[in-house]
Design a protein around this motif. Sequence first.
Motif, PDB file in Angstrom:
ATOM      1  N   CYS A 154      11.424  65.511 -27.799  1.00 38.74           N
ATOM      2  CA  CYS A 154      11.345  64.081 -28.121  1.00 38.74           C
ATOM      3  C   CYS A 154      10.946  63.956 -29.581  1.00 38.74           C
ATOM      4  CB  CYS A 154      10.316  63.396 -27.213  1.00 38.74           C
ATOM      5  SG  CYS A 154       9.970  61.682 -27.685  1.00 38.74           S
ATOM      6  N   ASP A 155      11.851  63.487 -30.412  1.00 34.29           N
ATOM      7  CA  ASP A 155      11.564  63.370 -31.848  1.00 34.29           C
ATOM      8  C   ASP A 155      11.286  61.937 -32.270  1.00 34.29           C
ATOM      9  OD1 ASP A 155      14.066  62.310 -31.560  1.00 34.29           O
ATOM     10  OD2 ASP A 155      15.091  63.777 -32.829  1.00 34.29           O
ATOM     11  N   ALA A 156      11.115  61.027 -31.300  1.00 31.02           N
ATOM     12  CA  ALA A 156      10.882  59.618 -31.629  1.00 31.02           C
ATOM     13  C   ALA A 156       9.484  59.375 -32.172  1.00 31.02           C
ATOM     14  CB  ALA A 156      11.125  58.750 -30.398  1.00 31.02           C
ATOM     15  N   PHE A 157       8.525  60.256 -31.857  1.00 30.75           N
ATOM     16  CA  PHE A 157       7.141  60.033 -32.246  1.00 30.75           C
ATOM     17  C   PHE A 157       6.587  61.167 -33.109  1.00 30.75           C
ATOM     18  CE2 PHE A 157       7.758  57.977 -28.090  1.00 30.75           C
ATOM     19  CZ  PHE A 157       7.532  56.661 -28.460  1.00 30.75           C
ATOM     20  N   GLY A 158       7.459  61.973 -33.703  1.00 25.56           N
ATOM     21  CA  GLY A 158       7.013  63.057 -34.557  1.00 25.56           C
ATOM     22  C   GLY A 158       7.184  64.410 -33.890  1.00 25.56           C
ATOM     23  N   THR A 159       6.724  65.448 -34.568  1.00 22.83           N
ATOM     24  CA  THR A 159       6.901  66.812 -34.070  1.00 22.83           C
ATOM     25  C   THR A 159       5.935  67.109 -32.922  1.00 22.83           C
ATOM     26  OG1 THR A 159       5.319  67.658 -35.702  1.00 22.83           O
ATOM     27  CG2 THR A 159       7.638  67.619 -36.339  1.00 22.83           C
ATOM     28  N   GLY A 160       6.348  68.026 -32.060  1.00 19.87           N
ATOM     29  CA  GLY A 160       5.489  68.496 -30.982  1.00 19.87           C
ATOM     30  C   GLY A 160       5.629  67.759 -29.671  1.00 19.87           C
ATOM     31  N   TYR A 161       6.370  66.661 -29.631  1.00 19.23           N
ATOM     32  CA  TYR A 161       6.525  65.895 -28.400  1.00 19.23           C
ATOM     33  C   TYR A 161       7.728  66.384 -27.597  1.00 19.23           C
ATOM     34  CZ  TYR A 161       3.091  62.398 -29.860  1.00 19.23           C
ATOM     35  OH  TYR A 161       1.925  61.772 -30.227  1.00 19.23           O
ATOM     36  N   PHE A 162       7.611  66.284 -26.267  1.00 18.98           N
ATOM     37  CA  PHE A 162       8.726  66.587 -25.373  1.00 18.98           C
ATOM     38  C   PHE A 162       8.702  65.595 -24.216  1.00 18.98           C
ATOM     39  CE2 PHE A 162       5.095  69.110 -24.072  1.00 18.98           C
ATOM     40  CZ  PHE A 162       5.023  68.905 -22.700  1.00 18.98           C
ATOM     41  N   TYR A 163       9.890  65.356 -23.633  1.00 22.06           N
ATOM     42  CA  TYR A 163       9.985  64.418 -22.516  1.00 22.06           C
ATOM     43  C   TYR A 163       9.418  65.040 -21.246  1.00 22.06           C
ATOM     44  CZ  TYR A 163      13.054  61.310 -25.179  1.00 22.06           C
ATOM     45  OH  TYR A 163      13.559  60.443 -26.110  1.00 22.06           O
ATOM     46  N   ILE A 164       8.593  64.273 -20.524  1.00 28.47           N
ATOM     47  CA  ILE A 164       8.198  64.691 -19.189  1.00 28.47           C
ATOM     48  C   ILE A 164       9.451  64.623 -18.314  1.00 28.47           C
ATOM     49  CG2 ILE A 164       6.739  64.169 -17.200  1.00 28.47           C
ATOM     50  CD1 ILE A 164       4.776  62.857 -19.115  1.00 28.47           C
ATOM     51  N   PRO A 165       9.860  65.722 -17.652  1.00 26.72           N
ATOM     52  CA  PRO A 165      11.113  65.718 -16.879  1.00 26.72           C
ATOM     53  C   PRO A 165      11.186  64.543 -15.913  1.00 26.72           C
ATOM     54  CG  PRO A 165      10.245  67.939 -17.019  1.00 26.72           C
ATOM     55  CD  PRO A 165       9.200  67.038 -17.610  1.00 26.72           C
ATOM     56  N   GLY A 166      12.340  63.866 -15.921  1.00 26.06           N
ATOM     57  CA  GLY A 166      12.573  62.748 -15.031  1.00 26.06           C
ATOM     58  C   GLY A 166      12.032  61.426 -15.525  1.00 26.06           C
ATOM     59  N   THR A 167      11.446  61.391 -16.761  1.00 25.93           N
ATOM     60  CA  THR A 167      10.876  60.152 -17.297  1.00 25.93           C
ATOM     61  C   THR A 167      11.324  59.977 -18.747  1.00 25.93           C
ATOM     62  OG1 THR A 167       8.844  61.043 -18.277  1.00 25.93           O
ATOM     63  CG2 THR A 167       8.825  60.650 -15.894  1.00 25.93           C
ATOM     64  N   GLU A 168      10.984  58.825 -19.293  1.00 25.10           N
ATOM     65  CA  GLU A 168      11.216  58.557 -20.709  1.00 25.10           C
ATOM     66  C   GLU A 168       9.901  58.581 -21.488  1.00 25.10           C
ATOM     67  OE1 GLU A 168      14.171  58.312 -22.262  1.00 25.10           O
ATOM     68  OE2 GLU A 168      14.962  58.889 -20.295  1.00 25.10           O
ATOM     69  N   THR A 169       8.888  59.225 -20.912  1.00 25.95           N
ATOM     70  CA  THR A 169       7.587  59.362 -21.566  1.00 25.95           C
ATOM     71  C   THR A 169       7.520  60.681 -22.322  1.00 25.95           C
ATOM     72  OG1 THR A 169       6.491  58.042 -19.858  1.00 25.95           O
ATOM     73  CG2 THR A 169       5.102  59.474 -21.200  1.00 25.95           C
ATOM     74  N   CYS A 170       7.044  60.622 -23.557  1.00 27.23           N
ATOM     75  CA  CYS A 170       6.936  61.807 -24.394  1.00 27.23           C
ATOM     76  C   CYS A 170       5.489  62.313 -24.397  1.00 27.23           C
ATOM     77  CB  CYS A 170       7.376  61.505 -25.825  1.00 27.23           C
ATOM     78  SG  CYS A 170       9.110  60.974 -25.936  1.00 27.23           S
ATOM     79  N   LEU A 171       5.344  63.622 -24.318  1.00 27.12           N
ATOM     80  CA  LEU A 171       4.033  64.257 -24.193  1.00 27.12           C
ATOM     81  C   LEU A 171       3.835  65.260 -25.328  1.00 27.12           C
ATOM     82  CD1 LEU A 171       1.778  64.036 -21.970  1.00 27.12           C
ATOM     83  CD2 LEU A 171       2.670  66.193 -21.080  1.00 27.12           C
ATOM     84  N   LYS A 172       2.605  65.340 -25.818  1.00 26.45           N
ATOM     85  CA  LYS A 172       2.252  66.329 -26.826  1.00 26.45           C
ATOM     86  C   LYS A 172       0.897  66.935 -26.472  1.00 26.45           C
ATOM     87  CE  LYS A 172       1.414  66.970 -31.803  1.00 26.45           C
ATOM     88  NZ  LYS A 172       1.407  66.324 -33.129  1.00 26.45           N
TER      89      LYS A 172
END
Length: 354
Positions: free
Chosen positions: A40-58
Amino acid sequence: MNIKSLLLGSAAALAAVSGAQAADAIVAAEPEPMEYVRVCDAFGTGYFYIPGTETCLKISGYVRAQFDWSSFDRAGGADDFDWNARTRGLLTVNAKSDTELGALASTITIRTWAEGDATQNSLDLDEAFITLGGFRVGYGYNYWDLGLSGETDNLGSNRINQIGYEYNAGAIKAGVFVDELTKSYSRGGAAFNAGTYGTGGINDGINDNVGVEGQISGVLGPAQLALLGGYDIAAEEGSVRLMGTAEIGPGTLGAAGIWTSGVNAYYDVAEWTVAVEYAAKITDKFKLTPGFQYFWNTGVDAGGSFTDGDAWKAGVTLDYAITAGLTSKVSVQYTEDDNAADVWAGFFRLQRTF
């Protein structure tokens, strides 16, 4: 048709049926498609999508090993020397997603540390808060925790529950927060902390006090400035701080000044103070930061008013990046106070950040 032909035909039919049943028994079901973790690059480096959701986690944090030392020059010529080893671990989880009301985010930070024997180990909720657009609510560090980059300055710090809003216009930011303040203060002695001053006293049956703080900050050419104010309602006292930094030569010059009407939860070290430092970038890996701070009227009476006594502090901090993710820091500081013992203090730190 003779008997022999009939038997052979029956055997062949049975073999065909048995073979079909055996084949059916070992056919495996088709595997479900696997959903791989997506960046997930919408909020900067290090984030990834939680599988099955549109929430990004770091997930981030650090492990720190530190060795502190101090030497007190007490009245009468007696000197005290002490050292202490400490280890700290910190883990932060950030979750962010886009909504029709703006970016929705939450932060949880857990901090644990150990020093001495097992009885001195501790687990602490460092921060836990929610933001939606410019709104923020929860527990964490407030504006007063934003200081200069070295280890010399003492410009205030609070970790509190608060709710408020910050407006971000790019080059200019402005925010106002209502804070839940502790009823104990680090200055003033037992009589002061017991609530013998002010209207109704600080402990008049209320477990927690309330404060209001606001800051406006902006970028002016090569400089960044921030004007901050806080008012402690229970103490009926407030503090104002002006802080700025500017890129000059091979480093960053930082300066700050604080005025405090009386001891309060936002700042209680002195009535007036000024601090200055210069963070010089010697090489890509090495930074040298000398600093100095002077304090006027450091004494405090039982009513929370500042009295006579000045102090000053000078020191230097050395930062060295050993390799990617591993840094070291050495700090040496000297403090001279009219109302306290003179102190030499410092530390050596190794920190692995991820």
